[in-house]
Design a protein around this motif. Structure first.
Motif, PDB file in Angstrom:
ATOM      1  N   HIS A   1      -8.593  -3.644   3.472  1.00  0.00           N
ATOM      2  CA  HIS A   1      -8.832  -2.526   4.254  1.00  0.00           C
ATOM      3  C   HIS A   1      -7.821  -1.744   5.522  1.00  0.00           C
ATOM      4  CE1 HIS A   1     -12.245  -2.170   2.253  1.00  0.00           C
ATOM      5  NE2 HIS A   1     -12.668  -3.152   2.424  1.00  0.00           N
ATOM      6  N   LEU A   2      -7.912  -3.092   6.134  1.00  0.00           N
ATOM      7  CA  LEU A   2      -6.880  -3.177   7.484  1.00  0.00           C
ATOM      8  C   LEU A   2      -5.345  -2.588   7.126  1.00  0.00           C
ATOM      9  CD1 LEU A   2      -7.319  -6.250   9.811  1.00  0.00           C
ATOM     10  CD2 LEU A   2      -8.323  -4.186  10.362  1.00  0.00           C
ATOM     11  N   SER A   3      -4.804  -3.137   5.911  1.00  0.00           N
ATOM     12  CA  SER A   3      -3.559  -2.216   5.372  1.00  0.00           C
ATOM     13  C   SER A   3      -4.075  -0.828   5.290  1.00  0.00           C
ATOM     14  CB  SER A   3      -3.396  -2.965   4.468  1.00  0.00           C
ATOM     15  OG  SER A   3      -3.739  -3.895   2.776  1.00  0.00           O
ATOM     16  N   ASN A   4      -5.373  -1.035   4.828  1.00  0.00           N
ATOM     17  CA  ASN A   4      -5.924   0.693   4.090  1.00  0.00           C
ATOM     18  C   ASN A   4      -5.348   1.752   5.588  1.00  0.00           C
ATOM     19  OD1 ASN A   4      -5.336   0.356   2.050  1.00  0.00           O
ATOM     20  ND2 ASN A   4      -8.195   0.334   1.947  1.00  0.00           N
ATOM     21  N   ILE A   5      -6.032   1.170   6.441  1.00  0.00           N
ATOM     22  CA  ILE A   5      -6.276   2.019   8.260  1.00  0.00           C
ATOM     23  C   ILE A   5      -5.020   2.115   8.358  1.00  0.00           C
ATOM     24  CG2 ILE A   5      -6.911   1.558  10.698  1.00  0.00           C
ATOM     25  CD1 ILE A   5      -9.399   0.240   9.106  1.00  0.00           C
TER      26      ILE A   5
ATOM     27  N   LYS B   1       0.469  -1.032   0.118  1.00  0.00           N
ATOM     28  CA  LYS B   1      -0.517  -0.577  -0.224  1.00  0.00           C
ATOM     29  C   LYS B   1       0.832   1.145  -0.242  1.00  0.00           C
ATOM     30  CE  LYS B   1      -3.889  -1.606   0.269  1.00  0.00           C
ATOM     31  NZ  LYS B   1      -5.272  -2.182   1.273  1.00  0.00           N
ATOM     32  N   LEU B   2       2.033   1.038   1.287  1.00  0.00           N
ATOM     33  CA  LEU B   2       3.122   2.411   0.948  1.00  0.00           C
ATOM     34  C   LEU B   2       3.286   2.681  -0.417  1.00  0.00           C
ATOM     35  CD1 LEU B   2       4.992   2.042   4.249  1.00  0.00           C
ATOM     36  CD2 LEU B   2       3.501   3.640   3.146  1.00  0.00           C
ATOM     37  N   HIS B   3       3.602   1.764  -1.634  1.00  0.00           N
ATOM     38  CA  HIS B   3       4.346   1.989  -2.752  1.00  0.00           C
ATOM     39  C   HIS B   3       3.187   1.988  -3.755  1.00  0.00           C
ATOM     40  CE1 HIS B   3       8.825   0.680  -2.141  1.00  0.00           C
ATOM     41  NE2 HIS B   3       8.246  -0.487  -1.292  1.00  0.00           N
ATOM     42  N   ALA B   4       2.481   1.901  -3.683  1.00  0.00           N
ATOM     43  CA  ALA B   4       0.855   1.711  -4.840  1.00  0.00           C
ATOM     44  C   ALA B   4       0.345   3.451  -4.097  1.00  0.00           C
ATOM     45  CB  ALA B   4       0.086   0.509  -4.161  1.00  0.00           C
ATOM     46  N   TYR B   5       0.200   3.717  -3.043  1.00  0.00           N
ATOM     47  CA  TYR B   5      -0.379   4.646  -2.977  1.00  0.00           C
ATOM     48  C   TYR B   5       0.689   6.048  -2.610  1.00  0.00           C
ATOM     49  CZ  TYR B   5      -4.242   2.131  -1.833  1.00  0.00           C
ATOM     50  OH  TYR B   5      -5.249   1.408  -2.249  1.00  0.00           O
ATOM     51  N   PHE B   6       1.527   5.897  -3.096  1.00  0.00           N
ATOM     52  CA  PHE B   6       2.984   6.845  -2.968  1.00  0.00           C
ATOM     53  C   PHE B   6       2.864   8.429  -3.638  1.00  0.00           C
ATOM     54  CE2 PHE B   6       7.880   8.628  -3.470  1.00  0.00           C
ATOM     55  CZ  PHE B   6       7.325   8.464  -2.800  1.00  0.00           C
ATOM     56  N   THR B   7       2.186   8.329  -4.668  1.00  0.00           N
ATOM     57  CA  THR B   7       2.207   9.734  -4.947  1.00  0.00           C
ATOM     58  C   THR B   7       0.874  10.662  -4.258  1.00  0.00           C
ATOM     59  OG1 THR B   7      -0.127   8.879  -6.576  1.00  0.00           O
ATOM     60  CG2 THR B   7       2.508   8.790  -7.601  1.00  0.00           C
ATOM     61  N   ALA B   8       0.637   9.661  -3.716  1.00  0.00           N
ATOM     62  CA  ALA B   8      -0.405  11.189  -2.389  1.00  0.00           C
ATOM     63  C   ALA B   8       0.676  11.873  -1.370  1.00  0.00           C
ATOM     64  CB  ALA B   8      -1.423   9.565  -1.674  1.00  0.00           C
ATOM     65  N   PHE B   9       1.518  11.874  -1.531  1.00  0.00           N
ATOM     66  CA  PHE B   9       2.147  12.163  -0.784  1.00  0.00           C
ATOM     67  C   PHE B   9       3.112  13.315  -1.451  1.00  0.00           C
ATOM     68  CE2 PHE B   9       3.034   7.444   1.359  1.00  0.00           C
ATOM     69  CZ  PHE B   9       2.709   8.149   2.439  1.00  0.00           C
TER      70      PHE B   9
ATOM     71  N   TYR C   1     -10.550   0.895  -6.549  1.00  0.00           N
ATOM     72  CA  TYR C   1      -8.577   0.668  -5.491  1.00  0.00           C
ATOM     73  C   TYR C   1      -9.114  -0.395  -4.957  1.00  0.00           C
ATOM     74  CZ  TYR C   1      -6.613   5.215  -5.646  1.00  0.00           C
ATOM     75  OH  TYR C   1      -6.158   7.218  -6.710  1.00  0.00           O
ATOM     76  N   ARG C   2     -10.133  -0.415  -4.084  1.00  0.00           N
ATOM     77  CA  ARG C   2     -11.040  -2.223  -4.067  1.00  0.00           C
ATOM     78  C   ARG C   2      -9.882  -2.652  -4.789  1.00  0.00           C
ATOM     79  NH1 ARG C   2     -15.398  -2.778  -3.021  1.00  0.00           N
ATOM     80  NH2 ARG C   2     -16.398  -0.415  -3.219  1.00  0.00           N
TER      81      ARG C   2
END
Length: 243
Positions: free
Chosen positions: A98-102, A15-23, A83-84
């Motif tokens: 969902h737990l990893s998303n949280i 999730k960190l790699h997948a959503y890295f662009t969010a930062f 995303y899901r």
């Protein structure tokens, strides 16, 4: 379905790699908040005996508000169906996803809270020593005060992320909910409880912001966030059954 800690950690890293662009968007919104804050959050001027005194008050409040908006949008976004479905190939089941998303949202909230407070120092540096010629007074903060501010900002972001996560899950139940929720939130700014005659949304905000004890504030945020995240997980189970 039970997931071993090592496996779950791999989901979290994914999730960190997948959503890295969010930062990257976090940096953008904080820079935007810093830009809007350069004029000061409040101004006072006075004239006495041919002397004009103009005081600008600079604060990281606007940067924190922009960061809160960011984490709320991110929390809603990670619950959407694209995303899901995208991470279902890698993640074992919906609950693990969902737990990893949280956990990702908790990480993003801490990073957002810490960087927002640090941006406050950049703001004072730019405003006090670059844009302003005559600096008369600058308030300094001790390390404990800085850490306390970072913790408080991070907790507010965790709270908003849990609200966004629940709102996103509710929006997946039915298309009508996507229209009902914004209307309900807007109505809460105008509906009052009668005693005191304040809008419900203001009373909810004051429940957290007017707390004098930091320990009780932490308990309030932790309990509220846990309740909101837990409710969202229950809704996700219903979504999984329907699908």
């Amino acid at each position: 379905m039970c997931v071993c800690p090592l496996k779950f950690y791999s989901y979290y890293r994914y999730k960190l790699h997948a959503y890295f662009t969010a930062f990257g968007s976090l940096i953008a919104v904080q820079l935007l908040g810093l830009l809007f804050s350069l004029n000061g959050v409040s101004q006072i001027g006075t004239y006495f005996d041919h002397i004009y005194i103009h005081v600008n008050h600079f604060s990281a409040n606007l940067i924190i508000i922009f960061s809160l908006m960011w984490v709320f949008i991110i929390a809603v976004t990670v619950t959407t169906r694209p995303y899901r479905d995208a991470d279902f190939v890698f993640v074992a089941n919906r609950m693990s996803s969902h737990l990893s998303n949280i956990l990702f949202l908790l990480t993003a909230s801490v990073i957002g809270g810490v960087t927002a407070m640090l941006c406050g120092f950049v703001l004072k540096l730019v405003a006090g020593y670059i844009l302003t010629q005559d600096l008369v007074f600058q308030q300094t903060h001790s390390l404990p005060e800085l850490l306390l501010g970072m913790t408080a900002a991070s907790l507010y972001m965790i709270l908003l992320s849990s609200v966004g996560f629940l709102a996103g899950m509710l929006s997946q139940l039915h298309k009508v909910v996507k229209f009902v929720l914004p209307a309900l939130v807007l109505a809460m700014f105008f509906m009052d409880t009668g005693n005191p005659k304040l809008p419900i949304m203001i009373i909810l905000a004051q429940f957290f912001t007017n707390e004098d004890s930091f320990v009780i504030f932490v308990i309030k945020v932790a309990a509220s966030s846990s309740l909101l995240f837990g409710t969202a997980l229950l809704i996700s189970n219903r979504l999984e059954v329907r699908q």
